[in-house]
Design an enzyme around this catalytic site. Structure first.
Site, PDB file in Angstrom:
ATOM      1  N   ASP A  35       0.829  -1.198   0.000  1.00  0.00           N
ATOM      2  CA  ASP A  35       0.000   0.000   0.000  1.00  0.00           C
ATOM      3  C   ASP A  35       0.874   1.263   0.000  1.00  0.00           C
ATOM      4  OD1 ASP A  35      -2.003   1.975   0.620  1.00  0.00           O
ATOM      5  OD2 ASP A  35      -3.220   0.392   1.526  1.00  0.00           O
ATOM      6  N   THR A  74      -7.032   3.712  -1.946  1.00  0.00           N
ATOM      7  CA  THR A  74      -6.744   2.319  -1.625  1.00  0.00           C
ATOM      8  C   THR A  74      -7.727   1.345  -2.264  1.00  0.00           C
ATOM      9  OG1 THR A  74      -5.748   2.997   0.456  1.00  0.00           O
ATOM     10  CG2 THR A  74      -6.428   0.693   0.280  1.00  0.00           C
ATOM     11  N   ASN A  95     -12.662   5.237  -2.115  1.00  0.00           N
ATOM     12  CA  ASN A  95     -12.802   4.542  -0.831  1.00  0.00           C
ATOM     13  C   ASN A  95     -14.223   4.679  -0.305  1.00  0.00           C
ATOM     14  OD1 ASN A  95     -10.155   3.728  -0.795  1.00  0.00           O
ATOM     15  ND2 ASN A  95      -9.483   5.252   0.686  1.00  0.00           N
ATOM     16  N   LYS A 159      -5.624  -4.211   5.712  1.00  0.00           N
ATOM     17  CA  LYS A 159      -6.870  -3.455   5.584  1.00  0.00           C
ATOM     18  C   LYS A 159      -7.948  -4.363   5.013  1.00  0.00           C
ATOM     19  CE  LYS A 159      -4.692   1.030   4.625  1.00  0.00           C
ATOM     20  NZ  LYS A 159      -4.598   2.143   3.642  1.00  0.00           N
ATOM     21  N   ASP A 160      -9.173  -4.172   5.484  1.00  0.00           N
ATOM     22  CA  ASP A 160     -10.260  -5.001   4.964  1.00  0.00           C
ATOM     23  C   ASP A 160     -10.456  -4.777   3.475  1.00  0.00           C
ATOM     24  OD1 ASP A 160     -11.568  -2.491   5.005  1.00  0.00           O
ATOM     25  OD2 ASP A 160     -12.744  -2.976   6.787  1.00  0.00           O
ATOM     26  N   ARG A 161     -10.371  -3.516   3.019  1.00  0.00           N
ATOM     27  CA  ARG A 161     -10.617  -3.250   1.605  1.00  0.00           C
ATOM     28  C   ARG A 161      -9.553  -3.865   0.700  1.00  0.00           C
ATOM     29  NH1 ARG A 161      -9.966   1.587   4.338  1.00  0.00           N
ATOM     30  NH2 ARG A 161      -8.200   2.945   3.835  1.00  0.00           N
ATOM     31  N   ASP A 291       1.575   2.617   3.802  1.00  0.00           N
ATOM     32  CA  ASP A 291       0.539   3.631   3.677  1.00  0.00           C
ATOM     33  C   ASP A 291       0.347   4.377   4.991  1.00  0.00           C
ATOM     34  OD1 ASP A 291      -1.708   4.763   1.971  1.00  0.00           O
ATOM     35  OD2 ASP A 291      -2.850   4.071   3.701  1.00  0.00           O
ATOM     36  N   HIS A 295       1.052   8.357   5.523  1.00  0.00           N
ATOM     37  CA  HIS A 295       0.052   9.293   6.035  1.00  0.00           C
ATOM     38  C   HIS A 295       0.507   9.965   7.328  1.00  0.00           C
ATOM     39  CE1 HIS A 295      -3.110   8.599   3.176  1.00  0.00           C
ATOM     40  NE2 HIS A 295      -3.172   7.300   3.427  1.00  0.00           N
ATOM     41  N   HIS A 482      -2.681  10.890  -0.615  1.00  0.00           N
ATOM     42  CA  HIS A 482      -2.677  10.586  -2.047  1.00  0.00           C
ATOM     43  C   HIS A 482      -4.099  10.778  -2.535  1.00  0.00           C
ATOM     44  CE1 HIS A 482      -4.517   6.867  -0.621  1.00  0.00           C
ATOM     45  NE2 HIS A 482      -3.559   6.853   0.285  1.00  0.00           N
TER      46      HIS A 482
END
Length: 549
Positions: A35, A74, A95, A159-161, A291, A295, A482
């Site tokens: 990520d 993401t 997202n 991450k779940d996504r 990621d 951030h 991003h």
């Protein structure tokens, strides 16, 4: 003369790149997503990698990969990696987006999360029900299981996504970090039956690590980056700070997080004997720490440097574990998007136009002004942030909507930090991108078209100017981000590798949607070209081809 003849005869007996037998079809396909791993970050550190990434760079290296669409977030990015399709086809436009037909919560929010099923009620303490319901296309795993039900698909991510968008609709095991409860990995709520023993062991290790985190020393190559950058309110970033006990948020923004994800993936591969069954299996590993580091601290400080060293080591451990299985396997690695550093550091380094967005809610401000002009009450415009999709509120009379859209476009374009505004009608007239124009040369309209979905996207889409970071206040937790249509957010590396592969580097731009057809070709999986946006990339360094095997 005789010596030359003998040498020529012996040389003729040796295999060449053109005549070498193709490698056996892999029993295990491994997809690694890092990520916020931009092509810039890869280029910056590629000479320092000594472990896993160094080994992958001995395979097929595509340094000019592109998440070609504009919505470089993401969820859209991960939706391209194993579907072969851009967000306009996957339906994952961001997202989060707004569905004005959905009303939820005390504030009557219309927000929809990309990896949720908003028709279901979440458990107490959970913000949503994680689901692949919004993903409109099949993934590599979905396609493989449709023709080979004995194939297993395992998806593990920070991450779940990431886990959902790469794993798809028919995963056998899917595990992702749950930030809303005690530290640990969880699965989809509709999964029944006992969890693999690997999960309980992984969660126990994570709990112990978060409670008493080990010291992560600053690698020697990072010492020159250990410089504090003030961001306001007496805070700064840039210097590596030891993780505090019981700080789950700090754990996510450290190399320890990726290590935990990889450990679980390795343990599941071993427990389930992936690659040792009658059919090809798929293992998906979503590494999210880069990621969170980007951030929280930016991309150019000691924190990201230490993360890159840790990432390299983690991928090395993963590859070593795959080696021990002793079966043919192949690996693809890429990223969901790139990233941009914090403007405070960039300004010092000479990027004069680097800045933070001057207003946290320009959409709301413009909407109120339009409401006063037209005598409309309520929120005329709705959005999810200072850029991206903008929706005209449902309360606006239908015969006034076109007028609102026109005024909104003109007023948003007048904002000094806005580069472009496209209406939905304009984007619908833009042809879908084709290979005729390289994705690094697409105009802005085509970038936005590649992530536009008429049923989910806004009535307008807003792009901020380059180097404008859409975080107004960096002291609240996130300093950089991003999501822009600019190449620093679109460009990502793409790597392919399998044991014995002859390495090469391909300098021309390719897309992340090319990953699916490339992997599918190596395992003999037929994917109709009309169903995807990508194309197969030839991984044979010689005269042969891995496409159409």
């Amino acid at each position: 003369m005789r010596a030359h003849w003998i040498l020529a005869a012996l040389t003729a007996l040796l295999p060449t790149a053109a005549s070498a037998a193709p490698p056996p079809r892999p029993k295990l396909v491994v997809m690694i997503s890092v990520d916020q791993f931009s092509a810039d970050l890869f280029a910056e550190y590629r000479g320092t990698y000594t472990s896993g990434l160094k080994r992958l760079m001995q395979g097929g290296v595509f340094p000019a990969g592109y998440q070609s669409h504009a919505a470089t977030e993401t969820c859209p990015g991960h939706s391209t990696l194993l579907t072969g399709s851009r967000p306009a086809r996957t339906g994952i436009i961001a997202n989060d987006w707004l569905d004005l037909g959905v009303t939820r919560g005390k504030d009557s929010s219309h927000g929809v999360y990309c990896a949720e099923d908003e028709t279901k009620t979440p458990a107490p303490g959970q913000p949503y029900v994680v689901s692949p319901a919004h993903l409109r296309v099949p993934t590599l795993g979905d396609r493989l299981k449709a023709v080979s039900p004995q194939s297993r698909v395992v998806s593990v991510a920070g991450k779940d996504r990431a886990a959902v968008m790469m794993g798809g609709h028919t995963t056998d095991q899917i595990w992702f970090w749950d930030p809303s409860s005690k530290p640990g990995f969880v699965t989809l709520v509709d999964r029944t039956g006992p969890a693999p023993a690997a999960v309980a062991a992984a969660n126990a290790r994570v709990a112990a690590t978060v409670a008493r985190p080990p010291a992560v020393p600053l690698p020697p190559i990072c010492r020159g980056r250990d410089v504090a950058v003030p961001i306001g309110a007496g805070k700064s970033v840039g210097r590596l700070v030891a993780m505090k006990p019981n700080d789950a948020r700090g754990f996510r923004a450290s190399p320890l997080f990726d290590a935990a994800v990889a450990d679980l993936a390795i343990a599941l591969a071993d427990e389930m004997k992936l690659g040792r069954g009658p059919a090809t299996d798929v293992l998906i590993v979503g590494l999210s720490a880069s990621d969170y580091v980007g951030h929280t601290y930016g991309t150019e400080g000691a924190e990201m440097c230490a993360q890159q060293v840790g990432l390299d080591a983690t991928i090395g451990r993963l590859l070593a574990a795959l080696d021990r299985i002793g079966i043919p396997y192949e690996v693809a690695l890429s990223a969901d998007h790139g990233g941009f550093d914090l403007p405070e550091r960039l300004t010092v380094q000479g990027t004069a136009d680097a800045a933070r967005v001057s207003s946290a809610d320009p959409v709301g401000t413009v909407g109120k002004a339009i409401g006063r002009t037209l005598g409309l009450s309520g929120p005329v415009l709705l959005g999810t942030g200072p850029f991206g999709d903008v929706y005209v509120a449902r309360d606006v009379p239908a015969d006034r909507k076109a007028q609102v859209v026109a005024l909104a476009k003109a007023r948003l374009l007048a904002e000094p930090q806005v580069a472009a505004v496209f209406t939905a009608e304009e984007l619908l007239t833009v042809p879908s991108p084709t290979a005729a124009v390289p994705m690094d040369e697409w105009p802005l309209a085509q970038r936005f078209r590649a992530s536009f979905d008429a049923a989910r996207s806004g009535d307008l889409v807003v792009a901020l100017k380059p180097h404008v970071v859409p975080i107004a206040d960096p002291t609240k937790g996130y300093v950089a981000t991003h999501g822009s249509p600019w190449n620093y957010d679109r460009r990502v590396p793409i790597l392919f590798w399998y044991p014995g592969m002859t390495g090469f580097e391909h300098p021309l731009p390719v897309e992340t949607v090319d990953i699916l057809p490339t992997l599918a070709a190596t395992i003999g999986l037929d994917v109709p070209a009309a169903e995807i946006d990508g194309r197969c990339l030839d991984l044979d360094a010689g005269a042969g081809s891995t496409c159409g095997r």
